[in-house]
Design a protein around this motif. Structure first.
Motif, short mmCIF file in Angstrom:
data_model
loop_
_atom_site.label_atom_id
_atom_site.label_comp_id
_atom_site.label_asym_id
_atom_site.label_seq_id
_atom_site.Cartn_x
_atom_site.Cartn_y
_atom_site.Cartn_z
N SER A 337 0.60 -1.00 -0.17
CA SER A 337 0.12 0.21 0.37
C SER A 337 0.97 1.33 -0.06
CB SER A 337 -0.61 -0.02 1.09
OG SER A 337 0.23 -0.08 2.47
N ALA A 338 2.50 1.18 0.46
CA ALA A 338 2.54 2.03 0.40
C ALA A 338 2.75 3.14 -0.43
CB ALA A 338 4.77 1.57 1.03
N PHE A 339 3.04 2.05 -2.27
CA PHE A 339 3.47 2.06 -3.31
C PHE A 339 2.31 3.45 -4.05
CE2 PHE A 339 6.50 -0.43 -2.64
CZ PHE A 339 7.25 0.29 -3.34
N ASN A 340 0.65 3.09 -3.46
CA ASN A 340 -0.43 4.32 -4.13
C ASN A 340 -0.81 4.79 -4.12
OD1 ASN A 340 -1.81 1.20 -3.85
ND2 ASN A 340 -2.88 1.80 -2.18
N GLY A 341 -0.62 5.95 -5.09
CA GLY A 341 -0.32 6.92 -5.62
C GLY A 341 0.73 7.57 -5.86
N ASP A 342 1.96 6.93 -6.35
CA ASP A 342 2.77 7.20 -6.67
C ASP A 342 3.13 7.49 -8.12
OD1 ASP A 342 4.26 6.75 -4.03
OD2 ASP A 342 5.18 5.40 -4.28
N ALA A 343 4.08 7.94 -8.32
CA ALA A 343 3.91 8.24 -9.74
C ALA A 343 5.64 7.70 -10.84
CB ALA A 343 3.93 9.65 -10.39
N PHE A 344 5.64 7.16 -11.50
CA PHE A 344 6.37 6.63 -12.84
C PHE A 344 6.44 6.99 -13.63
CE2 PHE A 344 5.28 4.13 -9.31
CZ PHE A 344 6.19 2.86 -8.53
N ILE A 345 7.40 6.84 -14.14
CA ILE A 345 7.90 8.90 -15.40
C ILE A 345 8.78 7.76 -15.99
CG2 ILE A 345 8.63 10.45 -16.41
CD1 ILE A 345 7.62 11.11 -12.49
N ALA A 346 8.78 7.37 -17.24
CA ALA A 346 9.80 6.47 -17.85
C ALA A 346 10.29 7.46 -18.41
CB ALA A 346 9.63 5.60 -19.20
N ASP A 347 12.38 7.20 -19.11
CA ASP A 347 12.68 8.05 -19.72
C ASP A 347 13.55 7.37 -20.53
OD1 ASP A 347 15.28 9.07 -21.32
OD2 ASP A 347 15.05 10.65 -19.49
N ALA A 348 13.16 7.10 -21.65
CA ALA A 348 13.13 6.30 -23.34
C ALA A 348 15.03 6.74 -23.07
CB ALA A 348 12.49 6.03 -24.55
N GLY A 349 15.58 7.19 -23.50
CA GLY A 349 16.61 7.80 -23.95
C GLY A 349 17.26 7.36 -22.93
N SER A 350 17.69 7.39 -21.59
CA SER A 350 17.67 6.45 -21.10
C SER A 350 17.79 5.00 -20.30
CB SER A 350 18.39 7.58 -19.19
OG SER A 350 18.61 9.10 -19.51
N ASN A 351 16.83 4.77 -20.64
CA ASN A 351 16.67 3.08 -20.50
C ASN A 351 16.56 2.97 -19.27
OD1 ASN A 351 19.81 3.09 -21.78
ND2 ASN A 351 17.95 2.66 -23.19
N LEU A 352 15.27 3.96 -18.75
CA LEU A 352 14.67 3.64 -16.93
C LEU A 352 13.65 3.96 -16.41
CD1 LEU A 352 14.83 6.45 -15.66
CD2 LEU A 352 17.93 6.72 -15.87
N VAL A 353 13.25 3.64 -15.89
CA VAL A 353 11.87 4.24 -15.02
C VAL A 353 11.89 4.51 -13.95
CG1 VAL A 353 9.45 3.28 -14.09
CG2 VAL A 353 10.42 2.42 -16.34
N HIS A 354 11.36 6.00 -13.51
CA HIS A 354 11.37 6.49 -12.38
C HIS A 354 10.27 6.85 -11.50
CE1 HIS A 354 13.17 10.16 -10.14
NE2 HIS A 354 12.28 11.05 -10.40
N ARG A 355 10.71 7.46 -9.88
CA ARG A 355 9.72 6.87 -9.14
C ARG A 355 10.01 8.47 -8.68
NH1 ARG A 355 9.76 3.72 -3.84
NH2 ARG A 355 7.48 3.94 -2.98
N LYS A 356 8.15 8.74 -8.42
CA LYS A 356 8.52 9.49 -7.61
C LYS A 356 7.03 9.91 -6.54
CE LYS A 356 10.86 13.61 -8.49
NZ LYS A 356 12.05 13.25 -9.60
N LYS A 357 7.54 10.76 -5.32
CA LYS A 357 6.26 9.97 -4.04
C LYS A 357 5.26 11.33 -4.11
CE LYS A 357 6.29 7.63 -1.50
NZ LYS A 357 5.10 6.33 -1.55
N LEU A 358 4.16 11.03 -4.62
CA LEU A 358 3.31 12.77 -4.14
C LEU A 358 2.88 13.47 -3.21
CD1 LEU A 358 1.20 12.10 -7.70
CD2 LEU A 358 3.23 12.74 -7.19
N LEU A 359 3.21 14.34 -3.16
CA LEU A 359 3.07 14.70 -1.10
C LEU A 359 1.91 16.35 -1.21
CD1 LEU A 359 6.38 14.18 0.70
CD2 LEU A 359 4.69 12.76 0.14
N ARG A 360 1.05 15.58 -0.27
CA ARG A 360 0.24 17.30 -0.54
C ARG A 360 -0.13 18.01 0.66
NH1 ARG A 360 -6.04 17.48 -0.45
NH2 ARG A 360 -6.62 18.51 1.48
N PRO A 361 1.04 18.76 1.06
CA PRO A 361 1.59 20.00 1.85
C PRO A 361 0.18 21.06 1.52
CG PRO A 361 3.02 20.71 0.26
CD PRO A 361 2.35 18.94 -0.10
N ARG A 362 -0.04 21.15 0.36
CA ARG A 362 -1.27 22.53 0.00
C ARG A 362 -2.07 21.78 -0.87
NH1 ARG A 362 1.07 28.18 0.73
NH2 ARG A 362 1.29 27.97 2.84
#
Length: 830
Positions: A337-362
């Protein structure tokens, strides 16, 4: 679209002849071919976050060049194949492939070409037993009606995306079709303009746009523009919030719906598109694959000035986001469940998948790397052929990755002939992979088959923890339009287990024409702020609308629903108050002014709360001001006085706006050369090339930056963020920065073009960059960095100059040492 951001498309054509005679020839042995990894060995090339594993679910010949995917109600996977990438659009090699897992082991063992003869198809979504396909300039509907798994029905539904474009850019084609919570299909046109019409229905008219997202109702074919502006990648989270990406802006949030911006003729909301990563729009990435030999040679030639083009990364052709694509919000049920709502973005030139935590302070999110991924990526491959371009969360809760699997991902125009002749840009057009990422302890479930599900089963599915189940059940209920689902939906809306389930149940009731005011009164008191916020949005269709052109409110009648909205002006959750502000803008209900004054007092330092509430202040400004001034502490505060001033501006019939934040308050002098500048920009660049050989002082360069650049650029806490994010340009190296500074018109991204606006009255014209435009207002950033908002009714026409907002001549009066200092500041400032 699917590869590194290359900065020199237009001027490569203009200057190619000047370099062609002297261009070097690469030795073929210095450009060894990169061998592909065969499917059986491909998993060994990956490093994935501990606790997860990557599995190969399909590979060539079952799939080739996949760029988009969609699971239908029976868990079959439709795949768009862009085989004509990158130089064969006219050959119409594109296909739609249908993949099936017949034995339920998680591997596809049946592959059928569902449809072919498509020119650069790039988007897909399932509907009514078939699929909508995006293949610029058309949106088509394909369907198999005789059960042979091949589309025998083929209709062009919409056309006109790309009308007037002489040459389509493969990086800027429509993409990311998504089924929205509002039962519309959403997508982005990327950077391609359009004049969209419904085929065979000229009475529907034309929807024109320069750049933007869109949505359409698949039943009634209502096409409308939406806020956004993604290049390739768009997704919604479980609460319906929208996120997009472009190749050097790896995650952006869309702050409000386009339709809200037209209600107040005296208020200009800021652009809804904002970068949210704490590490910058073009953040650092950690690739595992080596830099390609051709790229190293090209960089060496550029440094030696043997060929045109920028020096990538100052000798470092990688390390930053330059090909961000396919942003996907994980909303499955198979991962922790810790991964729910996380964003995943690929970079086709660098051959990878990146992850970001989405936080809502505002209201505006922030996106940051997880603590345990500060120096690594969620997933990366040592294989240069791995080209992730799009992702989907599947029926099993896994994250699926579409991999074009090509040797070279590169725009043909950016390759010198001496290199291009040794490179096969078609290498890999017979290959492709689809992977899924699952937890280590994942057990293959039985895949759902929802086509034969009963209405009760579909309604119950709205409470499922997997977003695919909720979206698919919602879509099927919309398709069936069966009134027998009404009472089960109403029960779930009142007492469903999950907030997303209760939310979409109300939208399903609305789609069946069965949603009642009493349903929304109950939803306004739901324990979840998500449900309350969307109940406010749905209430817009049940309350009196503000009459266009009427200065004050007409006589209105109260109702329990209107009373429920007023009560939420004091809601403890900012998301609820934010939606209330936007919704009140188009409504005429008793007590609206009091509600708005409460929203403005609660806004605090959150500018987006202020934007929503001020946009709704279409009338009764004096009443709102009196209510605010009754709170003496608020009236004396800086925020309070600013809000009152904005209300007074609107009351006087002038345009008001909210500052873009601290950067918007920065006051910088616009640099004006005191000496005549050389009109030959190429010679001016050559004049300052010696600065590249000097070691500059960033401290000294800061002063030059403040004097000449800070009016439109922000760096190191100095300046205004109007132009491109300079941190993201560092990967291009000092030489590229020098060229951009001295000759800004050599290459201009569409969003930084200068436009001429002809006003309706008289012969007055304005010139500037379009920062934001909607149905009511066009906001220009003028060459001096100042903003000018103009009511759309006052505009006769808008034309592009094909020039940059940034003026030429900023180098005037600088020595080589001062230029070296300026470059050092841009490259090093934090």
């Amino acid at each position: 679209m699917f590869h590194r951001l290359f900065f020199v498309f237009s001027w490569l054509v203009l200057f190619a002849l000047a370099f062609s005679a002297a261009e070097p020839e690469a030795v073929k042995r210095d450009l060894p071919r990169l061998k592909p990894t065969e499917p059986a060995a491909t998993l060994a090339t990956f490093t994935v976050k501990p606790g997860f594993r990557i599995e190969l679910t399909a590979a060539e010949p079952f799939v080739t060049d996949p760029v988009a995917m969609a699971f239908d109600e029976n868990s079959r996977l439709f795949v768009v194949e862009m085989i004509g990438y990158s130089e064969h659009r006219d050959d119409r090699l594109g296909q739609v492939r249908l993949l099936e897992d017949e034995n339920g082991d998680g591997r596809y063992d049946r592959s059928t070409i569902y449809a072919g003869d498509l020119a650069w198809p790039t988007a897909i979504v399932c509907y009514d037993g078939g699929v909508f396909i995006g293949a610029t300039p058309d949106i088509l509907f394909l369907k198999d009606t005789d059960g042979d798994q091949k589309a025998d029905e083929r209709r062009v539904i919409f056309t006109g995306i790309g009308d007037g474009v002489n040459r389509l850019n493969m990086q800027s084609l429509m993409n990311s079709f998504r089924w929205g919570h509002d039962n519309r299909i959403h997508g982005t046109a990327s950077g391609t303009p359009g004049k969209v019409r419904v085929v065979g229905k000229p009475e529907r008219g034309t929807v024109s746009f320069r750049r933007g997202d869109f949505s359409f109702d698949p039943r009634v074919l209502d096409f409308r523009l939406e806020s956004g502006g993604a290049q390739h990648g768009m997704d919604f989270d479980a609460a319906g919030r929208k996120f997009v990406c472009s190749n050097s802006h790896h995650i952006q949030q869309v702050m409000y719906e386009r339709r809200y911006a037209r209600v107040n003729p005296n208020f200009s909301p800021p652009s809804p598109l904002v970068d949210i990563p704490v590490d910058g729009a073009s953040a650092t990435v950690f690739r595992l694959s080596p830099d390609e030999a051709w790229r190293v040679i090209r960089t060496r030639w550029r440094v030696a000035k043997q060929v045109s083009g920028p020096v990538e990364g100052g000798g470092r052709p990688s390390g930053y986001f330059t090909a961000a694509t396919g942003v996907t919000i994980y909303d499955g049920h198979a991962w922790p469940s810790a991964f729910n709502g996380d964003a995943f973005i690929a970079d086709a030139g660098s051959n990878l998948v990146h992850r970001k935590k989405l936080l809502r302070p505002r209201i505006q999110f922030i996106a940051e790397r997880p603590d345990d991924e500060r120096d690594r990526e969620f997933l990366a491959s040592t294989d240069n052929w791995f080209r992730p371009v799009q992702m989907e969360v599947g029926p099993d809760g896994a994250l699926y990755i579409a991999d074009m699997y090509r040797e070279v991902i590169e725009h043909p125009w950016s390759l010198p002939h001496g290199i291009k002749q040794h490179i096969d840009l078609d290498s890999g057009n017979d290959r492709g992979r689809i992977y899924r990422v699952v937890p280590e302890n994942f057990v293959q479930p039985q895949l759902p088959r929802l086509a034969q599900a009963t209405l009760d089963e579909l309604v119950a599915m709205l409470d499922h923890p997997n977003g695919w189940h909720r979206n698919t059940a919602t879509r099927l209920l919309y398709e069936r339009q069966n009134q027998a689902a009404v009472e089960p939906l109403r029960r779930l809306a009142k007492s469903g287990k999950t907030a997303p389930g209760r939310m979409v149940a109300n939208y399903s009731l609305a789609a069946l024409g069965a949603l009642k005011s009493n349903d929304l009164v109950l939803a306004l008191s739901d324990e979840s702020p998500i449900v309350r916020a969307h109940a406010i949005r749905l209430a817009e269709d049940f309350l009196p609308k503000l009459q266009s052109g009427v200065a004050g409110q007409s006589t209105v009648f109260d109702s329990p629903l209107a009373a429920g909205l007023r009560r939420l002006a004091n809601d403890p959750d900012a998301l609820v108050r934010y939606q209330l502000g936007w919704s009140l803008g188009g409504l005429s209900i008793p007590g609206k002014s009091v509600a708005l004054s409460k929203l403005l007092r609660h806004s605090g330092g959150d500018r987006w709360q202020q934007v929503a509430a001020l946009n709704a202040a279409t009338a009764s400004h004096a009443e709102i001001i009196r209510s605010l001034n009754a709170d003496e502490a608020f009236a004396r505060s800086k925020i309070g006085s600013q809000i009152v001033m904005q209300l007074e501006t609107m009351a006087a019939g002038r345009l008001a706006k909210v500052s873009a934040g601290p950067a918007g308050e920065y006051h910088a002098q616009v640099f004006k050369p005191k000496t005549k500048t050389n009109p030959d920009r190429a010679k001016a660049i050559d004049q300052f090339r010696p600065a590249l050989d000097r070691r500059g002082s960033a401290t000294a360069g800061k002063a030059t930056f403040e004097q000449r650049c800070a009016a439109c650029h922000q760096l190191g806490g100095v300046g205004r963020a109007i132009g491109p994010d300079l941190k993201s340009t560092r990967a291009n190296g000092a030489e590229k920065l020098l060229v951009s500074l001295i000759d800004p018109n050599r290459e201009v991204a569409p969003q930084y073009l200068l436009f001429t606006m002809h006003l309706a009255k008289g012969d007055e014209t304005l010139v500037g960059m379009i920062a934001n435009e909607n149905a009511s207002v066009v906001e220009l950033i003028q060459p001096d960095g100042s903003a000018k908002s103009v009511r759309r009714a006052e505009v006769r026409s808008i034309q592009s100059t094909d020039q940059s907002l940034m003026p030429a001549g900023l180098e005037a009066g600088l020595s080589h040492g001062q230029m070296a200092d300026l470059l050092a500041w841009v490259l090093e400032a934090q």
